[in-house]
Design an enzyme around this catalytic site. Structure first.
Site, PDB file in Angstrom:
ATOM      1  N   ASP A  16      -1.098  -2.263  10.213  1.00 21.38           N
ATOM      2  CA  ASP A  16      -1.430  -2.300   8.782  1.00 21.38           C
ATOM      3  C   ASP A  16      -2.003  -3.630   8.310  1.00 21.38           C
ATOM      4  O   ASP A  16      -2.414  -3.750   7.154  1.00 21.38           O
ATOM      5  CB  ASP A  16      -0.171  -2.020   7.954  1.00 21.38           C
ATOM      6  CG  ASP A  16       0.127  -0.525   7.843  1.00 21.38           C
ATOM      7  OD1 ASP A  16      -0.730   0.283   8.224  1.00 21.38           O
ATOM      8  OD2 ASP A  16       1.226  -0.203   7.363  1.00 21.38           O
TER       9      ASP A  16
ATOM     10  N   LYS B  14       0.838  -1.218   0.000  1.00 28.10           N
ATOM     11  CA  LYS B  14       0.000   0.000   0.000  1.00 28.10           C
ATOM     12  C   LYS B  14       0.859   1.249   0.000  1.00 28.10           C
ATOM     13  O   LYS B  14       2.055   1.228   0.328  1.00 28.10           O
ATOM     14  CB  LYS B  14      -0.909   0.012   1.226  1.00 28.10           C
ATOM     15  CG  LYS B  14      -0.185  -0.011   2.597  1.00 28.10           C
ATOM     16  CD  LYS B  14       0.293   1.339   3.088  1.00 28.10           C
ATOM     17  CE  LYS B  14       1.280   1.230   4.228  1.00 28.10           C
ATOM     18  NZ  LYS B  14       1.901   2.451   4.644  1.00 28.10           N
TER      19      LYS B  14
HETATM   20  C1  SUD Z   1       3.203   4.233   9.337  1.00 26.66           C
HETATM   21  C2  SUD Z   1       2.276   3.222   8.735  1.00 26.66           C
HETATM   22  C3  SUD Z   1       1.211   3.944   7.941  1.00 26.66           C
HETATM   23  O1  SUD Z   1       0.383   3.053   7.245  1.00 26.66           O
HETATM   24  O2  SUD Z   1       2.850   2.312   7.845  1.00 26.66           O
HETATM   25  P1  SUD Z   1       4.367   1.967   7.380  1.00 26.66           P
HETATM   26  O3  SUD Z   1       4.921   3.201   6.813  1.00 26.66           O
HETATM   27  O4  SUD Z   1       5.117   1.497   8.581  1.00 26.66           O
HETATM   28  O5  SUD Z   1       4.200   0.898   6.370  1.00 26.66           O
HETATM   29  C4  SUD Z   1       1.595   2.385   9.834  1.00 26.66           C
HETATM   30  O6  SUD Z   1       0.902   3.168  10.717  1.00 26.66           O
HETATM   31  C5  SUD Z   1       2.545   1.499  10.586  1.00 26.66           C
HETATM   32  O7  SUD Z   1       1.915   0.271  10.637  1.00 26.66           O
HETATM   33  P2  SUD Z   1       2.699  -1.071  11.039  1.00 26.66           P
HETATM   34  O8  SUD Z   1       4.052  -1.053  10.435  1.00 26.66           O
HETATM   35  O9  SUD Z   1       1.798  -2.226  10.743  1.00 26.66           O
HETATM   36  O10 SUD Z   1       2.813  -0.839  12.569  1.00 26.66           O
HETATM   37  P3  SUD Z   1       3.032  -1.849  13.770  1.00 26.66           P
HETATM   38  O11 SUD Z   1       3.822  -3.007  13.308  1.00 26.66           O
HETATM   39  O12 SUD Z   1       1.738  -2.092  14.444  1.00 26.66           O
HETATM   40  O13 SUD Z   1       3.909  -0.932  14.720  1.00 26.66           O
HETATM   41  C6  SUD Z   1       5.229  -0.560  14.426  1.00 26.66           C
HETATM   42  C7  SUD Z   1       5.568   0.636  15.281  1.00 26.66           C
HETATM   43  O14 SUD Z   1       4.935   1.796  14.738  1.00 26.66           O
HETATM   44  C8  SUD Z   1       4.444   2.633  15.748  1.00 26.66           C
HETATM   45  N1  SUD Z   1       3.007   2.874  15.530  1.00 26.66           N
HETATM   46  C9  SUD Z   1       2.328   2.172  14.608  1.00 26.66           C
HETATM   47  C10 SUD Z   1       0.994   2.455  14.341  1.00 26.66           C
HETATM   48  C11 SUD Z   1       0.404   3.489  15.097  1.00 26.66           C
HETATM   49  N2  SUD Z   1      -0.879   3.817  14.889  1.00 26.66           N
HETATM   50  N3  SUD Z   1       1.095   4.150  16.017  1.00 26.66           N
HETATM   51  C12 SUD Z   1       2.387   3.875  16.248  1.00 26.66           C
HETATM   52  O15 SUD Z   1       3.002   4.507  17.091  1.00 26.66           O
HETATM   53  C13 SUD Z   1       4.781   1.985  17.066  1.00 26.66           C
HETATM   54  O16 SUD Z   1       5.990   2.563  17.492  1.00 26.66           O
HETATM   55  C14 SUD Z   1       5.061   0.545  16.693  1.00 26.66           C
HETATM   56  O17 SUD Z   1       6.009  -0.013  17.520  1.00 26.66           O
END
Ligand code: SUD
Ligand code: ADP
Length: 597
Positions: free
Chosen positions: A438, A305
């Site tokens: 995610d 995504k």
């Molecule tokens: C930022 C986003 C945007 O879509 O994606 P990515 O860029 O990583 O793919 C997501 O919120 C990432 O989702 P995901 O990678 O699944 O997060 P998780 O494994 O649950 O958490 C990883 C870390 O991200 C932080 N985290 C995640 C989601 C959230 N709403 N708040 C947070 O603070 C926390 O520090 C957690 O330890």
């Protein structure tokens, strides 16, 4: 005109001793070194192999080269795998002085047990030959069975084998059910094809003379079963013979999850519960594996995504951030295949579409998100089981594109089907949310609004397909670090809205991407850029090349440029590829729901 056969001087007993002396080699017991010094014997082995001239032959344990030279004399091309560095270095020299076609030999210094395929053999040899069709070898006696079975498994192109092994081993390899010598090697070799004894070899043809007799085994591959059935079949064979004197019902109880389950499997396979492993042929073992298997092979997909909108509020007491996230699923699709297994062994094979998308080499099986997902689904149903996962990755690793989450989502779906788990879609969503913010989106795909931590997902229905150019970075960026930098900057919103404005909905529905380009935004942009200022230049390259908008995907470091059409996308890709730090560019479309056209 046909080329004349190569001219070869086979090794005589005197030559063998000279070579060994020159190399200061005293044959070692641990490597099972006994060198054949009889020309008649090596010619007999080559004749028994019955191969056409020009065949690429794999030889294991060539030693001083007696059999190698006989193979070259018969006009074979030979890949010789030798574990002893001295012997591996000497062999090409020996062949150069004794054969006028030394280019027909390549020597690989390796332990044959570690060869993983014809490609691996080429890589280690540093040349690209077609795969070997036959194994012809005086096998190292202490590892002859694992080497033979291992190579037949690793190199499916091997059609035949003619191997010299200890006589008792030869008898075991060729025995059928009911015979005294029938056992694990016989049953496993029978999985791959047919083996028969091809003659005895006296002790006097070796130097030094061994304390055991030798014999030849001829093997012909005849594939009859599905590769996915092999693990369970071999587990049953190992268990059945590990406790030879027990009845099958008892011997297989642990593996099948209880004596009753073992009994039921035996009954449905039409096998007497009181019989013993030695009575079962390979067909019986395969039938039993089918009856006992804890599930069926199942496959599912989920996509990566980008976030077209990412509003981030200040962290709550858990340290997590409430979000408003507009997910756009891409046509970069991860596919996970779950193969349930008897027993508890779990492993995973991950294949990445290209080097540029990164790799998961350092990741342990237990940390792999797809493995964690399958375990979580099983645990939810109070089950425990072994399984193999095959993960086919197209989403860049650690790029802010939720590849790991997509693997977990696909694994959840595939596990439900594979193990016939009684889980509703809502149950899957609940399990998904525990695995990562995610993962819930991965179950849905397409265009969706993510609230809560991004894990409360509402699909938004169909929308015009856009084309995006993704600039994949050489280095990944850690999501927690980006959130920490965001917190340190004090940029968090007091709260996030819980819907999209009418303006957003109109822009999403508009086939012209201009309005959308004006709305796209990401609260994590400054945090990502503070950790990686180099990304600014990539964003500038996208803007300079006329992207509708250029933005950071999620927590980065992937930079996304929205294109007007395919032609525009190609031009943007060229511009972004030239920016510093860009490992590759990928053109992707979205929103896409995997499995839907
Ligand atoms: C930022 C986003 C945007 O879509 O994606 P990515 O860029 O990583 O793919 C997501 O919120 C990432 O989702 P995901 O990678 O699944 O997060 P998780 O494994 O649950 O958490 C990883 C870390 O991200 C932080 N985290 C995640 C989601 C959230 N709403 N708040 C947070 O603070 C926390 O520090 C957690 O330890
Ligand atoms: N199946 C998986 N695919 C990708 N990464 C995984 C997987 N399982 C665990 N991880 C770990 O999660 C990290 C980031 O995951 P990924 O989903 O690729 O990126 P992002 O969270 O940036 O979208 C990886 O660096 C890796 O250590």
């Amino acid at each position: 005109m046909m080329e004349p056969s190569p001219h070869v001087d086979l090794l005589t007993p005197a030559a063998i001793r000279d070579l060994a002396r020159g190399l200061d080699i005293r044959p070692t017991k641990t490597l099972g070194q006994n060198f054949v010094h009889d020309a008649g014997t090596v010619r007999r082995i080559v004749a028994a192999a019955g191969l056409a001239p020009g065949t690429h032959v794999l030889e294991v344990g060539p030693g001083l080269g007696s059999l190698t030279l006989a193979l070259l004399e018969a006009d074979m091309r030979v890949s010789a795998v030798e574990i002893d560095p001295k012997l591996a270095t000497a062999l090409p020299r020996t062949v150069e002085t004794r054969c006028d076609r030394p280019e027909n030999l390549r020597v690989v210094w390796a332990d044959a047990l570690t060869i993983t395929g014809a490609g691996d053999l080429n890589e280690r040899a540093g040349s690209a030959w077609e795969p070997p069709r036959a194994l012809v070898a005086n096998l190292p006696y202490n590892v002859s069975v694992p080497v033979l079975l291992g190579l037949i498994e690793a190199i499916p192109e091997l059609e035949t084998a003619l191997v010299m092994v200890q006589r008792e081993v030869a008898e075991r390899l060729c025995a059928g059910p009911g015979s005294r010598t029938y056992g694990v090697p016989s049953a496993k070799l029978a999985w791959y094809g047919e083996a028969r004894l091809a003659g005895n070899i006296g002790r006097s043809v070796f130097w030094p003379e061994p304390h055991v007799d030798s014999a030849l085994v001829k093997f012909q591959r005849r594939p009859r079963y599905e590769a996915s059935e092999r693990f369970d079949t071999f587990s049953l064979i190992d268990q059945a013979f590990a406790q030879r004197r027990k009845t099958l019902r008892k011997a297989l109880a642990d593996l099948c999850g209880g004596a009753d389950r073992a009994a039921a499997a035996l009954e449905s396979a039409g096998i007497d519960q009181r019989s013993r492993g030695e009575a079962l042929g390979i067909d019986d073992f395969v039938r039993l594996a089918r009856a006992a298997r804890p599930g069926r092979v199942a496959r599912a997909s989920a996509g990566g995504k980008i976030n077209l909108l990412l509003d981030v509020a200040r962290p709550d007491e858990r340290g997590y951030h409430p979000l408003r996230s507009l997910f756009c699923g891409l046509d970069l699709i991860e596919t996970v295949t779950v193969t349930p297994r008897l027993g508890e062994r779990v492993d995973v094979t991950t294949r990445c579409a290209s080097k540029q998308i990164g790799d998961l080499a350092g990741l342990s099986t237990n940390d792999h998100l797809a493995v964690r997902a399958v375990r979580a689904a099983l645990a939810r149903c109070g089950r425990q089981a072994g399984f193999h996962l095959d993960v086919d990755k197209h989403v860049p690793v650690a790029g802010g594109m939720a590849g790991g989450s997509a693997d977990a989502a696909a694994a959840l779906r595939a596990a439900r089907e594979a193990f016939d788990l009684d889980l509703s879609d809502d149950d899957l969503h609940e399990i998904a949310r525990d695995l990562g913010a995610d993962v819930a989106f991965g179950l849905v795909g397409g265009l969706a609004l993510g609230l809560g931590y991004g894990d409360v997902v509402t699909p938004l229905g169909p929308a015009p397909t856009r084309t995006f150019v993704l600039a994949i970075n050489e280095r990944g960026l850690s999501t927690p670090e980006v959130f920490a930098a965001f917190d340190a900057s004090g940029a968090g919103r007091a709260a996030c809205e819980d819907a999209l404005s009418p303006r957003w909905m109109q822009a999403l529905a508009d086939p012209d991407p201009s309005a959308l380009g004006e709305l796209v935004s990401n609260d994590l942009t400054d945090a990502a850029l503070s950790l990686r200022p180099d990304l600014r230049e990539i964003m500038r390259a996208g803007d300079d090349a006329g992207a509708v908008c250029t933005f950071v995907s999620g927590s980065g470091p992937t930079i996304v440029a929205l294109a007007r059409d395919d032609e525009h996308a190609a031009a943007l890709a060229r511009a972004l590829a030239a920016a510093p730090g860009v490992a590759a560019t990928v053109i992707a479309t979205g929103p896409v729901v995997p499995g839907e056209d």
